[in-house]
Design a protein around this motif. Sequence first.
Motif, PDB file in Angstrom:
ATOM      1  N   ALA A 248      66.675  70.255  56.516  1.00 44.08           N
ATOM      2  CA  ALA A 248      65.235  70.137  55.881  1.00 44.08           C
ATOM      3  C   ALA A 248      64.375  69.132  56.304  1.00 44.08           C
ATOM      4  N   GLN A 249      64.824  67.996  56.857  1.00 44.26           N
ATOM      5  CA  GLN A 249      64.114  66.860  57.635  1.00 44.26           C
ATOM      6  C   GLN A 249      63.455  67.311  58.726  1.00 44.26           C
ATOM      7  N   ARG A 250      64.201  68.057  59.609  1.00 46.14           N
ATOM      8  CA  ARG A 250      63.523  68.634  60.805  1.00 46.14           C
ATOM      9  C   ARG A 250      62.593  69.743  60.411  1.00 46.14           C
ATOM     10  N   ILE A 251      62.815  70.622  59.609  1.00 52.66           N
ATOM     11  CA  ILE A 251      61.914  71.322  59.181  1.00 52.66           C
ATOM     12  C   ILE A 251      60.434  71.033  58.669  1.00 52.66           C
ATOM     13  N   ARG A 252      60.618  70.052  57.697  1.00 51.99           N
ATOM     14  CA  ARG A 252      59.358  69.372  57.321  1.00 51.99           C
ATOM     15  C   ARG A 252      58.592  68.719  58.336  1.00 51.99           C
ATOM     16  N   PHE A 253      59.354  68.090  59.377  1.00 55.43           N
ATOM     17  CA  PHE A 253      58.570  67.437  60.356  1.00 55.43           C
ATOM     18  C   PHE A 253      57.904  68.629  61.323  1.00 55.43           C
ATOM     19  N   ALA A 254      58.672  69.600  61.436  1.00 57.89           N
ATOM     20  CA  ALA A 254      57.746  70.606  62.346  1.00 57.89           C
ATOM     21  C   ALA A 254      56.470  71.163  61.793  1.00 57.89           C
ATOM     22  N   ILE A 255      56.813  71.502  60.493  1.00 62.74           N
ATOM     23  CA  ILE A 255      55.334  71.892  59.732  1.00 62.74           C
ATOM     24  C   ILE A 255      54.420  70.743  59.688  1.00 62.74           C
ATOM     25  N   SER A 256      54.767  69.483  59.529  1.00 64.58           N
ATOM     26  CA  SER A 256      53.751  68.658  59.417  1.00 64.58           C
ATOM     27  C   SER A 256      53.194  68.448  60.588  1.00 64.58           C
ATOM     28  N   LYS A 257      53.752  68.459  61.893  1.00 64.28           N
ATOM     29  CA  LYS A 257      53.312  68.279  63.273  1.00 64.28           C
ATOM     30  C   LYS A 257      52.507  69.403  63.535  1.00 64.28           C
ATOM     31  N   GLN A 258      52.636  70.516  63.288  1.00 63.10           N
ATOM     32  CA  GLN A 258      51.802  71.653  63.552  1.00 63.10           C
ATOM     33  C   GLN A 258      50.768  71.658  62.657  1.00 63.10           C
ATOM     34  N   THR A 259      50.565  71.135  61.404  1.00 58.05           N
ATOM     35  CA  THR A 259      49.313  71.030  60.649  1.00 58.05           C
ATOM     36  C   THR A 259      48.491  69.759  61.374  1.00 58.05           C
TER      37      THR A 259
ATOM     38  N   LYS B 108      44.258  66.211  51.367  1.00 62.02           N
ATOM     39  CA  LYS B 108      43.733  67.526  51.355  1.00 62.02           C
ATOM     40  C   LYS B 108      45.014  68.396  51.270  1.00 62.02           C
ATOM     41  N   SER B 109      45.230  69.363  50.257  1.00 63.59           N
ATOM     42  CA  SER B 109      46.355  70.234  50.074  1.00 63.59           C
ATOM     43  C   SER B 109      45.977  71.568  50.118  1.00 63.59           C
ATOM     44  N   TYR B 110      47.079  72.265  50.782  1.00 59.91           N
ATOM     45  CA  TYR B 110      47.110  73.660  50.623  1.00 59.91           C
ATOM     46  C   TYR B 110      48.643  74.359  50.403  1.00 59.91           C
ATOM     47  N   GLN B 111      48.608  75.677  50.200  1.00 64.52           N
ATOM     48  CA  GLN B 111      49.988  76.082  49.932  1.00 64.52           C
ATOM     49  C   GLN B 111      50.376  77.209  51.173  1.00 64.52           C
ATOM     50  N   GLY B 112      51.636  77.349  51.258  1.00 68.01           N
ATOM     51  CA  GLY B 112      52.591  77.970  52.258  1.00 68.01           C
ATOM     52  C   GLY B 112      53.640  78.663  51.894  1.00 68.01           C
ATOM     53  N   THR B 113      54.497  79.325  52.456  1.00 69.39           N
ATOM     54  CA  THR B 113      55.559  80.024  52.200  1.00 69.39           C
ATOM     55  C   THR B 113      56.684  79.584  53.420  1.00 69.39           C
ATOM     56  N   LEU B 114      57.772  79.126  53.073  1.00 71.40           N
ATOM     57  CA  LEU B 114      58.694  78.810  54.137  1.00 71.40           C
ATOM     58  C   LEU B 114      60.023  79.886  53.799  1.00 71.40           C
TER      59      LEU B 114
ATOM     60  N   ASN C  99      56.005  69.497  51.003  1.00 76.38           N
ATOM     61  CA  ASN C  99      56.905  69.478  49.660  1.00 76.38           C
ATOM     62  C   ASN C  99      57.341  70.803  49.563  1.00 76.38           C
ATOM     63  N   CYS C 100      58.656  71.099  49.686  1.00 77.81           N
ATOM     64  CA  CYS C 100      59.214  72.666  49.541  1.00 77.81           C
ATOM     65  C   CYS C 100      60.300  72.445  48.675  1.00 77.81           C
ATOM     66  N   PRO C 101      60.320  72.477  47.419  1.00 73.05           N
ATOM     67  CA  PRO C 101      61.333  72.376  46.426  1.00 73.05           C
ATOM     68  C   PRO C 101      62.411  73.438  46.981  1.00 73.05           C
ATOM     69  N   GLY C 102      63.665  72.908  47.034  1.00 79.98           N
ATOM     70  CA  GLY C 102      64.784  73.665  47.401  1.00 79.98           C
ATOM     71  C   GLY C 102      64.933  73.617  48.872  1.00 79.98           C
ATOM     72  N   ILE C 103      64.363  72.825  49.565  1.00 83.45           N
ATOM     73  CA  ILE C 103      64.518  73.066  51.167  1.00 83.45           C
ATOM     74  C   ILE C 103      65.942  72.331  51.299  1.00 83.45           C
ATOM     75  N   ASP C 104      66.330  71.387  50.562  1.00 79.30           N
ATOM     76  CA  ASP C 104      67.737  70.637  50.815  1.00 79.30           C
ATOM     77  C   ASP C 104      68.770  71.456  50.732  1.00 79.30           C
ATOM     78  N   LYS C 105      68.672  72.754  50.276  1.00 81.37           N
ATOM     79  CA  LYS C 105      69.743  73.718  50.087  1.00 81.37           C
ATOM     80  C   LYS C 105      69.632  74.621  51.259  1.00 81.37           C
ATOM     81  N   ALA C 106      68.849  74.499  52.322  1.00 84.43           N
ATOM     82  CA  ALA C 106      68.354  75.667  53.227  1.00 84.43           C
ATOM     83  C   ALA C 106      69.437  75.549  54.198  1.00 84.43           C
TER      84      ALA C 106
ATOM     85  N   LEU D 225      60.937  80.020  50.186  1.00 83.60           N
ATOM     86  CA  LEU D 225      60.311  78.519  49.394  1.00 83.60           C
ATOM     87  C   LEU D 225      59.013  78.555  49.446  1.00 83.60           C
ATOM     88  N   ASP D 226      58.612  78.181  48.130  1.00 87.02           N
ATOM     89  CA  ASP D 226      57.051  77.828  48.329  1.00 87.02           C
ATOM     90  C   ASP D 226      56.631  76.484  48.356  1.00 87.02           C
TER      91      ASP D 226
END
Length: 241
Positions: free
Chosen positions: A102-113, A150-156, A126-133, A141-142
């Motif tokens: 979950a930590q590595r995926i969040r960083f990858a999305i953050s970096k690409q952003t 500034k925020s926007y939505q995405g799907t993981l 913030n992807c609720p449920g990612i800790d169980k990925a 996950l949404d």
Amino acid sequence: MPGPTLRGLLTPSRTKFGVAVFGLSALLVFLVAGCSDSAPDASNPPASSPTTGSTGSTPSAPGSTAPIPTASTPSLTPLPTPSKPWPTPSVKGEPASDAPLAQRIRFAISKQTQVTAGRAATTTVNCPGIDKAETAGKHTLDCTVTYAGKSYQGTLTVDAKQYSASYKFTSDEVAIVRPKVVDAVLRTVPDAAKVTCTMDDVAIVKPAGEALSCDVTTTANAVQPYRARISGNGQVLVAKA
């Protein structure tokens, strides 16, 4: 134009992501009085002739005109055209290769952003449920990505297996900073003396939506409209409106 798509394969090893002449024409008219042997009739005095004293001015003839001078258009100084590509921001805080998925995926999305936006800034994912990925199977996950406030939505989507996991993050929006848009305009309009884009310092835009508007004042002091579209990977495409 499709939105950003971020794919990755995560294994226990370290993951890599990829502007007078005042012509006064005066007509001097001299009137000469006629002579007569008889005294002038007191009831009919002679017309006085115009005189000019040593310091007097000469009256202009009726109907005389003067040309109106035309103001010259000042030339403006051009802004420098960027000589190097827009720099890729350096994103810090990459987790270790054996950090939780979950930590590595969040960083990858953050970096690409941040790379897409064009500048490193505080980013949260913030992807609720990612800790169980990490649980074997497919997870959808949404997510909410917040970049520089500034925020926007995405799907993981995560496809987790026993020793590896692959993921894909998609969104129809991206973040972009104004200096990166101005930089792209300057590359398109070399004689630009001023660039004004109607956007915030940070904007959330849809690649398939309406383009950003920019007005360019050229060195000849002419204002020209341009449009800038942002691709899913942060490329800025500029065209004259």
